[in-house]
Design a protein around this motif. Sequence first.
Motif, short mmCIF file in Angstrom:
data_model
loop_
_atom_site.label_atom_id
_atom_site.label_comp_id
_atom_site.label_asym_id
_atom_site.label_seq_id
_atom_site.Cartn_x
_atom_site.Cartn_y
_atom_site.Cartn_z
N VAL A 244 -45.98 39.21 118.14
CA VAL A 244 -45.42 40.56 118.03
C VAL A 244 -45.08 41.15 119.27
O VAL A 244 -45.95 41.19 120.23
CB VAL A 244 -46.58 41.24 117.13
N LYS A 245 -44.19 42.02 119.27
CA LYS A 245 -43.59 42.82 120.43
C LYS A 245 -44.04 44.30 120.18
O LYS A 245 -43.67 44.84 119.30
CB LYS A 245 -42.29 42.71 120.82
N ALA A 246 -44.90 44.78 120.89
CA ALA A 246 -45.31 46.30 121.05
C ALA A 246 -44.43 46.97 121.85
O ALA A 246 -44.57 46.81 123.25
CB ALA A 246 -46.66 46.41 121.11
N ARG A 247 -43.61 47.94 121.63
CA ARG A 247 -42.78 48.61 122.22
C ARG A 247 -43.74 49.78 122.82
O ARG A 247 -44.17 50.53 121.87
CB ARG A 247 -41.46 48.89 121.72
N SER B 143 -39.93 59.04 123.83
CA SER B 143 -39.56 60.43 123.38
C SER B 143 -38.46 60.50 122.86
O SER B 143 -37.47 59.77 123.47
CB SER B 143 -39.82 61.39 124.47
N PRO B 144 -38.14 61.16 121.73
CA PRO B 144 -36.80 61.27 121.19
C PRO B 144 -35.74 61.82 122.41
O PRO B 144 -34.48 61.73 122.25
CB PRO B 144 -36.67 62.31 120.09
N ALA B 145 -36.21 62.54 123.31
CA ALA B 145 -35.37 63.06 124.31
C ALA B 145 -34.89 62.12 125.30
O ALA B 145 -34.00 62.19 126.13
CB ALA B 145 -36.02 64.36 125.21
N ILE B 146 -35.51 60.79 125.43
CA ILE B 146 -35.07 59.80 126.29
C ILE B 146 -34.19 58.85 125.84
O ILE B 146 -34.61 58.49 124.65
CB ILE B 146 -36.45 59.16 126.75
N PRO B 147 -33.10 58.37 126.23
CA PRO B 147 -32.18 57.59 125.62
C PRO B 147 -32.80 56.20 125.31
O PRO B 147 -33.71 55.80 126.12
CB PRO B 147 -30.94 57.39 126.51
N LEU B 148 -32.46 55.66 124.23
CA LEU B 148 -32.97 54.13 123.91
C LEU B 148 -32.00 53.11 124.14
O LEU B 148 -31.94 52.16 123.72
CB LEU B 148 -33.30 54.17 122.39
N ASN B 149 -31.04 53.27 125.21
CA ASN B 149 -30.08 52.36 125.43
C ASN B 149 -30.67 51.38 126.42
O ASN B 149 -29.67 50.73 127.06
CB ASN B 149 -28.77 52.94 125.75
N GLY B 150 -31.81 51.12 126.74
CA GLY B 150 -32.19 50.02 127.58
C GLY B 150 -33.04 50.53 128.84
O GLY B 150 -32.83 51.62 129.19
N PRO B 151 -33.45 49.71 129.51
CA PRO B 151 -34.35 50.52 130.91
C PRO B 151 -33.14 50.39 131.79
O PRO B 151 -31.92 50.19 131.90
CB PRO B 151 -34.86 49.12 131.45
N THR B 152 -33.38 51.67 132.64
CA THR B 152 -32.62 52.12 133.66
C THR B 152 -32.69 51.22 134.95
O THR B 152 -33.96 50.66 135.19
CB THR B 152 -32.77 53.55 133.84
N ARG C 232 -40.40 47.70 128.75
CA ARG C 232 -39.79 47.48 127.45
C ARG C 232 -40.63 47.30 126.36
O ARG C 232 -40.20 46.90 125.35
CB ARG C 232 -38.69 46.54 127.61
N GLY C 233 -41.86 46.93 126.84
CA GLY C 233 -42.90 46.32 125.58
C GLY C 233 -43.63 45.09 126.17
O GLY C 233 -43.09 44.38 127.07
N SER C 234 -44.62 44.65 125.37
CA SER C 234 -45.52 43.71 125.54
C SER C 234 -45.40 42.87 124.42
O SER C 234 -45.46 43.23 123.28
CB SER C 234 -46.80 44.16 126.08
N TRP C 235 -45.53 41.53 124.57
CA TRP C 235 -45.96 40.46 123.63
C TRP C 235 -47.31 40.07 123.47
O TRP C 235 -47.98 40.12 124.45
CB TRP C 235 -44.96 39.31 123.78
N PHE C 236 -47.54 39.78 122.26
CA PHE C 236 -49.02 39.59 121.73
C PHE C 236 -49.08 38.30 120.78
O PHE C 236 -48.11 38.28 120.06
CB PHE C 236 -49.66 40.68 120.99
N VAL D 157 -49.55 37.94 125.74
CA VAL D 157 -48.84 36.48 126.42
C VAL D 157 -47.50 37.04 127.00
O VAL D 157 -46.76 37.84 126.71
CB VAL D 157 -48.58 35.53 124.99
N PRO D 158 -47.17 36.04 127.92
CA PRO D 158 -45.86 36.36 128.47
C PRO D 158 -44.66 35.93 127.56
O PRO D 158 -44.72 35.29 126.77
CB PRO D 158 -45.76 35.40 129.82
N GLU D 159 -43.40 36.87 127.90
CA GLU D 159 -42.30 36.51 127.10
C GLU D 159 -41.83 35.23 127.09
O GLU D 159 -41.18 34.65 126.08
CB GLU D 159 -41.21 37.58 127.55
N SER D 160 -41.98 34.33 128.18
CA SER D 160 -41.53 32.99 128.44
C SER D 160 -42.18 32.11 127.11
O SER D 160 -41.55 31.27 126.74
CB SER D 160 -41.79 32.45 129.67
N LYS D 161 -43.45 32.37 126.89
CA LYS D 161 -44.08 31.57 126.09
C LYS D 161 -43.48 31.82 124.46
O LYS D 161 -43.34 30.93 123.75
CB LYS D 161 -45.58 31.82 125.84
N VAL D 162 -43.33 33.18 124.26
CA VAL D 162 -42.64 33.38 122.93
C VAL D 162 -41.11 32.75 122.83
O VAL D 162 -40.85 32.11 121.91
CB VAL D 162 -42.42 34.89 123.04
N GLN D 163 -40.53 32.73 123.89
CA GLN D 163 -39.19 32.30 123.86
C GLN D 163 -39.08 30.54 123.79
O GLN D 163 -38.20 29.85 123.18
CB GLN D 163 -38.20 32.69 125.33
#
Length: 67
Positions: free
Chosen positions: A10-13, A17-26, A34-38, A48-54
Motif C-alpha cells: 500500500v502506498k500512503a501519499r 493542500s488544494p493550493a499546492i499543484p499535484l503535478n509531481g515533485p518539484t 511523494r509517499g511511502s510504501w508499506f 518497505v522500500p519501493e524497490s521491494k514493491v517493484q
Amino acid sequence: MRSGHYVAYVKARPFTSPAIPLNGPTQGENDASRGSWFHVSDTSVQPVPESKVQNSQAYLLFYERIS
C-alpha cells in the motif's frame, strides 16, 4: 474464501493542500515527499522500500488517477 493468507503493498501519499499543484515533485524534492510504501499482512504493517514493491509478483493491481 474460508481460509488463506493475503498480503498487500500500500502506498500512503502525504496530505497535499488544494493550493499546492499535484503535478509531481518539484526540483529538490526527494522520493519520500511523494509517499511511502508499506507491506500489510494480517496483523502487521511494515514500511518497505519501493524497490521491494517493484520486484514483487502482483496478482491484482489497483490504480488511482491523480489529475
